[in-house]
Motif scaffolding. Sequence first.
Motif, PDB file in Angstrom:
ATOM      1  N   ILE A 284      33.731 -33.825 -17.636  1.00 32.05           N
ATOM      2  CA  ILE A 284      34.481 -34.449 -18.729  1.00 32.05           C
ATOM      3  C   ILE A 284      35.098 -33.373 -19.614  1.00 32.05           C
ATOM      4  O   ILE A 284      34.435 -32.410 -19.996  1.00 32.05           O
ATOM      5  CB  ILE A 284      33.561 -35.356 -19.576  1.00 32.05           C
ATOM      6  CG1 ILE A 284      32.919 -36.436 -18.694  1.00 32.05           C
ATOM      7  CG2 ILE A 284      34.333 -35.997 -20.725  1.00 32.05           C
ATOM      8  CD1 ILE A 284      31.880 -37.273 -19.406  1.00 32.05           C
ATOM      9  N   ALA A 285      36.381 -33.547 -19.921  1.00 34.32           N
ATOM     10  CA  ALA A 285      37.073 -32.634 -20.838  1.00 34.32           C
ATOM     11  C   ALA A 285      37.512 -33.426 -22.058  1.00 34.32           C
ATOM     12  O   ALA A 285      37.849 -34.614 -21.965  1.00 34.32           O
ATOM     13  CB  ALA A 285      38.280 -31.997 -20.153  1.00 34.32           C
ATOM     14  N   GLU A 286      37.493 -32.735 -23.215  1.00 35.31           N
ATOM     15  CA  GLU A 286      37.909 -33.395 -24.457  1.00 35.31           C
ATOM     16  C   GLU A 286      39.241 -32.823 -24.899  1.00 35.31           C
ATOM     17  O   GLU A 286      39.450 -31.601 -24.849  1.00 35.31           O
ATOM     18  CB  GLU A 286      36.863 -33.185 -25.551  1.00 35.31           C
ATOM     19  CG  GLU A 286      37.236 -33.870 -26.856  1.00 35.31           C
ATOM     20  CD  GLU A 286      36.218 -33.642 -27.973  1.00 35.31           C
ATOM     21  OE1 GLU A 286      36.448 -34.162 -29.079  1.00 35.31           O
ATOM     22  OE2 GLU A 286      35.228 -32.923 -27.736  1.00 35.31           O
ATOM     23  N   ILE A 344      40.744 -27.248 -15.595  1.00 37.35           N
ATOM     24  CA  ILE A 344      41.862 -28.095 -15.148  1.00 37.35           C
ATOM     25  C   ILE A 344      42.655 -28.581 -16.358  1.00 37.35           C
ATOM     26  O   ILE A 344      43.891 -28.592 -16.353  1.00 37.35           O
ATOM     27  CB  ILE A 344      41.356 -29.297 -14.319  1.00 37.35           C
ATOM     28  CG1 ILE A 344      40.560 -28.818 -13.109  1.00 37.35           C
ATOM     29  CG2 ILE A 344      42.525 -30.173 -13.875  1.00 37.35           C
ATOM     30  CD1 ILE A 344      39.911 -29.935 -12.325  1.00 37.35           C
ATOM     31  N   ASN A 345      41.941 -28.969 -17.420  1.00 33.19           N
ATOM     32  CA  ASN A 345      42.614 -29.465 -18.617  1.00 33.19           C
ATOM     33  C   ASN A 345      43.448 -28.366 -19.259  1.00 33.19           C
ATOM     34  O   ASN A 345      44.567 -28.601 -19.735  1.00 33.19           O
ATOM     35  CB  ASN A 345      41.581 -30.006 -19.610  1.00 33.19           C
ATOM     36  CG  ASN A 345      42.224 -30.782 -20.738  1.00 33.19           C
ATOM     37  OD1 ASN A 345      42.938 -31.752 -20.502  1.00 33.19           O
ATOM     38  ND2 ASN A 345      42.009 -30.336 -21.962  1.00 33.19           N
ATOM     39  N   ALA A 346      42.908 -27.142 -19.267  1.00 34.98           N
ATOM     40  CA  ALA A 346      43.650 -26.010 -19.833  1.00 34.98           C
ATOM     41  C   ALA A 346      44.916 -25.749 -19.019  1.00 34.98           C
ATOM     42  O   ALA A 346      45.993 -25.501 -19.571  1.00 34.98           O
ATOM     43  CB  ALA A 346      42.763 -24.770 -19.851  1.00 34.98           C
ATOM     44  N   LYS A 347      44.812 -25.816 -17.677  1.00 30.46           N
ATOM     45  CA  LYS A 347      45.964 -25.598 -16.800  1.00 30.46           C
ATOM     46  C   LYS A 347      47.010 -26.686 -17.042  1.00 30.46           C
ATOM     47  O   LYS A 347      48.221 -26.433 -17.122  1.00 30.46           O
ATOM     48  CB  LYS A 347      45.488 -25.633 -15.342  1.00 30.46           C
ATOM     49  CG  LYS A 347      46.582 -25.555 -14.288  1.00 30.46           C
ATOM     50  CD  LYS A 347      46.907 -24.118 -13.957  1.00 30.46           C
ATOM     51  CE  LYS A 347      47.669 -23.970 -12.652  1.00 30.46           C
ATOM     52  NZ  LYS A 347      48.753 -24.885 -12.410  1.00 30.46           N
ATOM     53  N   MET A 348      46.526 -27.928 -17.215  1.00 30.19           N
ATOM     54  CA  MET A 348      47.428 -29.043 -17.436  1.00 30.19           C
ATOM     55  C   MET A 348      48.144 -28.903 -18.776  1.00 30.19           C
ATOM     56  O   MET A 348      49.329 -29.217 -18.911  1.00 30.19           O
ATOM     57  CB  MET A 348      46.624 -30.348 -17.386  1.00 30.19           C
ATOM     58  CG  MET A 348      47.446 -31.583 -17.108  1.00 30.19           C
ATOM     59  SD  MET A 348      46.377 -32.977 -16.715  1.00 30.19           S
ATOM     60  CE  MET A 348      46.025 -32.697 -14.984  1.00 30.19           C
ATOM     61  N   SER A 349      47.436 -28.420 -19.805  1.00 31.99           N
ATOM     62  CA  SER A 349      48.035 -28.212 -21.128  1.00 31.99           C
ATOM     63  C   SER A 349      49.130 -27.164 -21.054  1.00 31.99           C
ATOM     64  O   SER A 349      50.192 -27.308 -21.664  1.00 31.99           O
ATOM     65  CB  SER A 349      46.971 -27.775 -22.139  1.00 31.99           C
ATOM     66  OG  SER A 349      45.992 -28.782 -22.279  1.00 31.99           O
TER      67      SER A 349
END
Length: 356
Positions: A284-286, A344-349
């Motif tokens: 889970i990512a916030e 993954i969230n950082a890459k997506m950002s």
Amino acid sequence: EAGATVTELTLEQMNAVGIELGTIEMKELTNTLKANGVLQVPNRNKATVTALFAGTVTSLPIQEGNFVRKGQVIATIVNPEYIRIQEQYLTAQSRIAFAEKEHRRQQELYNNDAGARKNLESAAAELRSLTTERAAAARQLQMMGINPSSVTNQNLRNGLAVTAPISGVISRIDAQIGSYVDTSLALAEIVDNTSLHLDLKVFEKDLPKLQVGQIVHFKLANIPDTEYDAEIYSIGSSFESDSRTVAVHCTVIGNKKGLIDGMNVTGIVSLDRSTAPAVPNEAIAEADGKYYIFVSAGKTANGSVRFEKVEVVKGASDMGYTAITPIKDISPKERIAVKGAFFINAKMSDVGEHDH
């Protein structure tokens, strides 16, 4: 769209940061309730030490943190006034002996019709007055810790011992040697931490989940690695000021080392167990106050893995897993990133920022 919802990662990138794939699992988790609180000692187990008479501190054989027993001397104060009270007692004592003789003499004269009634009444009044004066002085001496019957002209004392009213730990010292104290000034404060209890601030909507006897696990902000336990013994019936919370009172049980009156804590109450779809916490990512998982949407022609960002609502967390409710249907067989969601969230950002 605030940011990208799809991104691609090569197998090399996934291996480098430890991204692993898996599925959403059905797990039996314990529902918990989190609440902030404060450690408190009941007023009956706290004492402010004051001198019953004013004086100058001549000894103070205590330090903060010392354990003292009820009745133990924690300070000595002196004042010439103490001698005057002893003199008052001795003077009243000697005058009473004379007044008793005079009263007996007047009684005999009156009985033999040789004395006036007003002389007998005057002698009786004088005896009563002196008896009251002696009793008042005796009571003051007892409050000073002096046995009236032991007072003589040869052993007049100008010092007064101040003793601990309860057993406990010295939490504060307000006086020092040479300082002048009166009855309104505190010498020290004693706290008996053995009766420490925890007051949790619980919101109204969560009250039905709690009951007397439940165990609360809590941690201190400054010692996050140590967990302590408490047991609910009473649930309040009124709101605390403007916070719309109700105080839930708990008795601290077991280890109390390091716990001090007034400390802020975070408590967790274990409620019930239920089976729900769950993923590892690392899945889970916030972002922006919302929570997401990343579903594998197949591979590209060059072998990279495509991930789609899916918002979820978090439920109970237990044993490294968190229950989730995705806001869109996800097949139980679909593969998700069970580890490395943060990357993954950082890459997506990054992708989202470059798109603008």
